[in-house]
Design a protein around this motif. Structure first.
Motif, mmCIF file in Angstrom:
data_model
loop_
_atom_site.group_PDB
_atom_site.id
_atom_site.type_symbol
_atom_site.label_atom_id
_atom_site.label_comp_id
_atom_site.label_asym_id
_atom_site.label_seq_id
_atom_site.Cartn_x
_atom_site.Cartn_y
_atom_site.Cartn_z
ATOM 1 N N GLN A 84 0.855 -1.192 0.026
ATOM 2 C CA GLN A 84 -0.086 -0.076 -0.042
ATOM 3 C C GLN A 84 0.715 1.263 -0.133
ATOM 4 O OE1 GLN A 84 -2.985 0.424 3.074
ATOM 5 N NE2 GLN A 84 -3.942 1.801 1.803
ATOM 6 N N CYS A 85 0.470 2.316 -0.842
ATOM 7 C CA CYS A 85 1.049 3.568 -0.874
ATOM 8 C C CYS A 85 0.138 4.603 0.007
ATOM 9 C CB CYS A 85 1.422 3.881 -2.240
ATOM 10 S SG CYS A 85 2.677 2.997 -3.147
ATOM 11 N N ARG A 86 1.065 5.451 0.262
ATOM 12 C CA ARG A 86 0.382 6.761 1.002
ATOM 13 C C ARG A 86 -0.472 7.256 -0.233
ATOM 14 N NH1 ARG A 86 4.381 10.281 3.095
ATOM 15 N NH2 ARG A 86 3.852 11.579 1.324
ATOM 16 N N GLY A 87 -1.751 7.524 0.415
ATOM 17 C CA GLY A 87 -2.843 8.054 -0.715
ATOM 18 C C GLY A 87 -2.652 9.427 -1.466
ATOM 19 N N ASP A 88 -1.524 10.069 -0.898
ATOM 20 C CA ASP A 88 -1.166 11.355 -1.647
ATOM 21 C C ASP A 88 -0.024 11.263 -2.482
ATOM 22 O OD1 ASP A 88 0.546 11.079 0.587
ATOM 23 O OD2 ASP A 88 0.303 13.084 1.169
ATOM 24 N N LEU A 89 0.501 10.057 -2.955
ATOM 25 C CA LEU A 89 1.715 10.018 -3.871
ATOM 26 C C LEU A 89 1.113 9.657 -5.111
ATOM 27 C CD1 LEU A 89 3.519 9.409 -1.032
ATOM 28 C CD2 LEU A 89 4.402 7.375 -2.185
ATOM 29 N N ASP A 159 -6.149 17.199 20.604
ATOM 30 C CA ASP A 159 -6.974 16.274 21.028
ATOM 31 C C ASP A 159 -8.251 16.783 19.696
ATOM 32 O OD1 ASP A 159 -5.671 14.840 22.572
ATOM 33 O OD2 ASP A 159 -6.684 15.729 24.291
ATOM 34 N N ALA A 160 -8.569 18.089 19.463
ATOM 35 C CA ALA A 160 -9.449 18.331 18.675
ATOM 36 C C ALA A 160 -8.990 18.030 17.254
ATOM 37 C CB ALA A 160 -9.710 19.766 18.790
ATOM 38 N N ALA A 161 -7.718 18.296 17.134
ATOM 39 C CA ALA A 161 -7.162 17.931 15.689
ATOM 40 C C ALA A 161 -7.377 16.498 15.471
ATOM 41 C CB ALA A 161 -5.661 18.326 15.552
ATOM 42 N N LEU A 162 -6.967 15.533 16.367
ATOM 43 C CA LEU A 162 -7.094 14.154 16.255
ATOM 44 C C LEU A 162 -8.598 13.674 15.966
ATOM 45 C CD1 LEU A 162 -4.512 12.835 18.885
ATOM 46 C CD2 LEU A 162 -4.159 13.011 16.546
ATOM 47 N N GLN A 163 -9.436 14.345 16.738
ATOM 48 C CA GLN A 163 -10.966 13.970 16.760
ATOM 49 C C GLN A 163 -11.401 14.256 15.118
ATOM 50 O OE1 GLN A 163 -13.339 12.580 18.998
ATOM 51 N NE2 GLN A 163 -14.623 12.667 17.031
ATOM 52 N N ALA A 164 -10.878 15.385 14.645
ATOM 53 C CA ALA A 164 -11.242 15.885 13.316
ATOM 54 C C ALA A 164 -10.836 14.808 12.198
ATOM 55 C CB ALA A 164 -10.671 17.236 12.962
ATOM 56 N N MET A 165 -9.522 14.225 12.456
ATOM 57 C CA MET A 165 -8.948 13.194 11.871
ATOM 58 C C MET A 165 -9.676 11.938 12.077
ATOM 59 S SD MET A 165 -5.252 11.906 11.800
ATOM 60 C CE MET A 165 -5.066 11.071 13.762
ATOM 61 N N SER A 171 -14.933 9.543 6.205
ATOM 62 C CA SER A 171 -15.433 10.203 5.222
ATOM 63 C C SER A 171 -14.469 10.494 3.883
ATOM 64 C CB SER A 171 -15.920 11.750 5.376
ATOM 65 O OG SER A 171 -14.605 12.540 5.869
ATOM 66 N N GLY A 172 -13.177 10.115 4.201
ATOM 67 C CA GLY A 172 -12.068 9.973 3.142
ATOM 68 C C GLY A 172 -11.946 8.777 2.634
ATOM 69 N N HIS A 173 -12.758 7.632 3.038
ATOM 70 C CA HIS A 173 -12.659 6.437 2.874
ATOM 71 C C HIS A 173 -11.513 5.610 3.053
ATOM 72 C CE1 HIS A 173 -16.725 6.791 1.524
ATOM 73 N NE2 HIS A 173 -16.465 7.767 0.503
ATOM 74 N N GLY A 174 -10.768 6.040 3.971
ATOM 75 C CA GLY A 174 -9.387 5.337 4.526
ATOM 76 C C GLY A 174 -8.202 6.149 4.206
ATOM 77 N N PHE A 175 -8.138 7.155 3.794
ATOM 78 C CA PHE A 175 -7.035 8.140 3.916
ATOM 79 C C PHE A 175 -7.433 9.609 4.210
ATOM 80 C CE2 PHE A 175 -4.063 11.141 1.612
ATOM 81 C CZ PHE A 175 -3.224 10.766 2.229
ATOM 82 N N TYR A 176 -6.556 10.355 4.952
ATOM 83 C CA TYR A 176 -6.935 11.745 5.203
ATOM 84 C C TYR A 176 -5.614 12.362 5.770
ATOM 85 C CZ TYR A 176 -9.419 15.681 7.768
ATOM 86 O OH TYR A 176 -9.945 16.888 8.088
ATOM 87 N N ALA A 187 -3.671 10.281 8.231
ATOM 88 C CA ALA A 187 -4.046 8.817 8.549
ATOM 89 C C ALA A 187 -4.403 8.091 7.528
ATOM 90 C CB ALA A 187 -5.376 9.006 9.638
ATOM 91 N N GLN A 188 -4.160 6.656 7.644
ATOM 92 C CA GLN A 188 -4.536 5.849 6.501
ATOM 93 C C GLN A 188 -4.927 4.527 6.983
ATOM 94 O OE1 GLN A 188 -1.457 5.412 3.384
ATOM 95 N NE2 GLN A 188 -3.129 4.769 1.931
ATOM 96 N N CYS A 189 -5.875 3.878 6.545
ATOM 97 C CA CYS A 189 -6.132 2.392 6.895
ATOM 98 C C CYS A 189 -5.443 1.242 5.708
ATOM 99 C CB CYS A 189 -7.723 2.376 7.151
ATOM 100 S SG CYS A 189 -8.343 3.222 8.519
ATOM 101 N N GLU A 190 -5.483 0.195 6.095
ATOM 102 C CA GLU A 190 -5.158 -0.846 4.902
ATOM 103 C C GLU A 190 -6.483 -0.645 3.843
ATOM 104 O OE1 GLU A 190 -5.159 -5.355 5.078
ATOM 105 O OE2 GLU A 190 -3.404 -4.529 6.030
ATOM 106 N N GLY A 191 -6.162 -0.845 2.554
ATOM 107 C CA GLY A 191 -7.072 -0.466 1.379
ATOM 108 C C GLY A 191 -8.266 -1.424 1.482
ATOM 109 N N ASP A 192 -8.413 -2.492 1.807
ATOM 110 C CA ASP A 192 -9.590 -3.419 2.019
ATOM 111 C C ASP A 192 -10.366 -3.330 3.367
ATOM 112 O OD1 ASP A 192 -7.857 -4.619 3.531
ATOM 113 O OD2 ASP A 192 -7.923 -6.554 2.650
ATOM 114 N N LEU A 193 -9.970 -2.341 4.081
ATOM 115 C CA LEU A 193 -10.721 -2.187 5.322
ATOM 116 C C LEU A 193 -11.961 -1.394 5.103
ATOM 117 C CD1 LEU A 193 -10.084 -3.363 7.953
ATOM 118 C CD2 LEU A 193 -9.179 -1.218 8.781
#
Length: 293
Positions: A84-89, A159-165, A171-176, A187-193
Motif C-alpha cells: 500500500q502506498c500513501r494516498g497522496d503519492l 485532541d481536537a485535531a485528532l478528533q477531526a482526523m 469520510s475520506g474512505h481510508g485516507f486523510y 491517517a491511513q487504513c489498509e486498502g481493504d478495510l
C-alpha cells in the motif's frame, strides 16, 4: 601532442564535476520507518521462488494502483502479500517506493516466512499460508517527538485535531491528511478495510498516541491495519501546494516548506558548483597549454 583535444578535455572535466554534484539521493518517502521479521525461514526453494514471484507481481501493480493484495504458490508453499502506498503519492512515486521494498525486505529480514517493511510512503507485507493472524489493532511501532509542549492549550488543540482526523478518515474512505489549528495530520487504513472498521482502527491509534506520546510535539502510531501521524507547529503549519488526493480544512497545508527551501538552495549551490568546476577546468587547461609550449 595536438591542440584539438583541448575542447573535449574541457567538456569531459566539466561534465565530471556536474554529474558528481548531481549524485542521486532518495526522497523522503523511501525512508525506512520499521521492519518486522518472523523468526522462521523458508526451508525449500519452491517457497523462495513463490516469494520472488509475489514480489514481482506487487511491484508491477504499483504502477497502476496504490493498494494491491495477491498470493503466489500453491499448498504449503502458498504466500499471500500486499503493498500500500500513501494516498497522496503519485503513481510514479508509488512505484519508486514499492520497487525498493523487495530488496529491503531481503536485506532486513532474509527469506523469513513472514515480513513487513514500512517506509514513509509505502509498505509491503507477506506471510506463508497458515501463519498466525494478529488483531488489526495490534501496535507494531510508535515514535514520539523528543520535544514536549508545555501549556498554551497544546493538548486541547491536539485532541481536537485528532478528533477531526477520526471523522475525516471515515469520510475520506481510508485516507486523510490536513492541518487543523497548527497540527498537521495524516491517517491511513489498509486498502481493504471498510469505513467503520477503519474508523475504529484510527480511533484506537489515536488513543495509543495520546497515552504513549503525552505532550510530545509529534507522534506516529502504526497498528496492524492503520497508522496515524501528527505534528504540532506552534507558529502555524508551513504552507505547501495541496495534493489532489488530500482532504482540506480552513487551515489546509503541510510541512514541506523546508524541503522547498532545501531544493532551491541545493539548485543554487549546484549552479555555483558547476561554475567553480568550469573555472577550475579553464585554469587547468591554461596550465596544460603552458606545458605544451
Amino acid at each position: 601532442m595536438g591542440f584539438s583535444s583541448k575542447p573535449q578535455f574541457l567538456l569531459a572535466l566539466s561534465l565530471l564535476c556536474f554529474f558528481t554534484n548531481l549524485a542521486e539521493s532518495d526522497t523522503d518517502y523511501t525512508t525506512l520507518v520499521y521492519k518486522g521479521c518472523a523468526k522462521q525461514f523458508f526451508q525449500d526453494p519452491v517457497s523462495s521462488q513463490a516469494l520472488s514471484a509475489l514480489f514481482g507481481s506487487l511491484v508491477s501493480q504499483s504502477t497502476k494502483t496504490k493498494f494491491f493484495k495477491t498470493s503466489s504458490g500453491t499448498g504449503q508453499a502458498s504466500i499471500s502479500g500486499l503493498f500500500q502506498c500513501r494516498g497522496d503519492l503519485s503513481n510514479s512515486d508509488c512505484y519508486n517506493c514499492v520497487s525498493k521494498l523487495p530488496t529491503l525486505s531481503d536485506k532486513q529480514c532474509g527469506k523469513t516466512i513472514s515480513a513487513r517493511v514500512q517506509l514513509l510512503g509505502c509498505y509491503m507485507l507477506y506471510e506463508v499460508s497458515g501463519f498466525p493472524q494478529v488483531s488489526g489493532l495490534e501496535m507494531l511501532f510508535k515514535t514520539c517527538g523528543s520535544t514536549n509542549v508545555a501549556g498554551s492549550g497544546f493538548e486541547e488543540r491536539r485532541d481536537a485535531a485528532l478528533q477531526a482526523m477520526e471523522n475525516g478518515v471515515v469520510s475520506g474512505h481510508g485516507f486523510y491528511t490536513t492541518s487543523y489549528q497548527s497540527v498537521f495530520l495524516l491517517a491511513q487504513c489498509e486498502g481493504d478495510l471498510g469505513d467503520s472498521d477503519c474508523g475504529d482502527c484510527v480511533k484506537g491509534a489515536v488513543q495509543r498516541a495520546q497515552v504513549e506520546c503525552g505532550s510530545s510535539i509529534s507522534g506516529q502510531v502504526y497498528l496492524h491495519k492503520c497508522f496515524i501521524s501528527y505534528s504540532y507547529y506552534p507558529n502555524g503549519v508551513p504552507r505547501r501546494q495541496s495534493s489532489s488526493s488530500s482532504s482540506s480544512s480552513p487551515d489546509s497545508s503541510g510541512p514541506n516548506t523546508g524541503k522547498t527551501v532545501a531544493i532551491i538552495l541545493g539548485g543554487a549551490a549546484g549552479v555555483g558548483f558547476v561554475v567553480i568546476c568550469l573555472l577550475f577546468a579553464r585554469n587547468l587547461v591554461k596550465k596544460h597549454d603552458g606545458m605544451l609550449i
